[in-house]
Design an enzyme around this catalytic site. Structure first.
Site, PDB file in Angstrom:
ATOM      1  N   GLU A  46      89.601  13.196  36.264  1.00 24.38           N
ATOM      2  CA  GLU A  46      90.537  14.158  35.666  1.00 24.38           C
ATOM      3  C   GLU A  46      90.822  15.326  36.609  1.00 24.38           C
ATOM      4  OE1 GLU A  46      86.506  15.776  34.414  1.00 24.38           O
ATOM      5  OE2 GLU A  46      87.413  13.834  34.897  1.00 24.38           O
ATOM      6  N   CYS A  49      80.932  10.852  35.487  1.00 29.25           N
ATOM      7  CA  CYS A  49      80.011  11.850  36.010  1.00 29.25           C
ATOM      8  C   CYS A  49      78.627  11.640  35.380  1.00 29.25           C
ATOM      9  CB  CYS A  49      80.550  13.259  35.793  1.00 29.25           C
ATOM     10  SG  CYS A  49      79.687  14.504  36.811  1.00 29.25           S
ATOM     11  N   HIS A  60      84.933  13.050  39.189  1.00 33.55           N
ATOM     12  CA  HIS A  60      85.748  13.483  38.057  1.00 33.55           C
ATOM     13  C   HIS A  60      87.184  13.007  38.263  1.00 33.55           C
ATOM     14  CE1 HIS A  60      83.008  16.170  35.867  1.00 33.55           C
ATOM     15  NE2 HIS A  60      82.467  16.394  37.054  1.00 33.55           N
TER      16      HIS A  60
END
Length: 207
Positions: A189, A82, A187
């Site tokens: 995650e 990011c 992202h």
């Protein structure tokens, strides 16, 4: 040979979520905020959430920039996520401070487009622009998508440094890579199985 992934903690990243996702793919992580630990790391991950100048100022205050650049230029696998991806570049329209300069390019604010809100937030489909060890698992995958939250879009200077492309009003670089240095604008995650696959690929890169 693999090595623990050192997640750089400079106060502006989703470190807990990243560690949990790496744990799910069987990868060992460590967290540090000092140049000495970075200088010994076999793999580096630079997260980032927030403003470009605030992040670079924090990295500068902690004296981390030389260590990050030295390890990256020494061949250590390095991944920015990011805002961390944007920090790998020369700079950003969001701020005035220079970036780390590991991959030539800049981040620019999304231009106004009818019906599109900024920030670009949510799931979006990506396509491969170049083969990369980070994304080879995508071959045969239909509609690979990741979760994005960003107001500034990256366009590298060299087309060969663009790994994944995405479109949101304009086409931009969703992932970048040059030699051992990589960046992901999205992202991973928060991107479920696609994010797990990408982080697993990074974890398996040889030191």
């Amino acid at each position: 040979m693999t090595s623990p992934i050192l997640i750089i903690d400079y106060g502006m990243g989703n470190i807990g979520s990243l560690r949990n996702m790496f744990k799910r793919v069987g990868a060992e992580t460590e967290v540090a905020s000092d140049a000495g630990s970075i200088a010994r790391a076999g793999k580096l991950l630079l997260p980032g959430v927030g403003a470009f100048d605030a992040a670079m100022r924090r990295i500068g205050d902690l004296g981390l920039a030389p260590a990050i650049c030295d390890r990256a230029r020494a061949g250590v696998p390095t991944l920015g996520i990011c805002l961390g991806m944007q920090l790998l570049l020369d700079g950003s329209e969001e701020g005035r401070l220079p970036g780390l300069g590991l991959i030539p390019g800049r981040a620019r604010r999304f231009p106004p487009a009818a019906g599109l809100k900024v920030p670009h937030m949510g799931w979006n489909v990506v396509r491969q622009a170049q083969r990369s060890a980070l994304t080879d698992w995508m071959r045969g995958e239909d509609e690979t998508r990741f979760y994005f939250v960003h107001s500034y879009a990256v366009q590298t200077e060299r087309p060969a440094d663009a790994v994944l492309k995405c479109t949101y009003g304009i086409e931009f670089d969703a992932a970048i890579g040059r030699d051992n240095v990589y960046g992901a604008q999205f992202h991973p995650e928060k991107s479920h199985r696609f994010g797990m696959a990408l982080l697993s690929a990074f974890a398996k890169l040889p030191c």
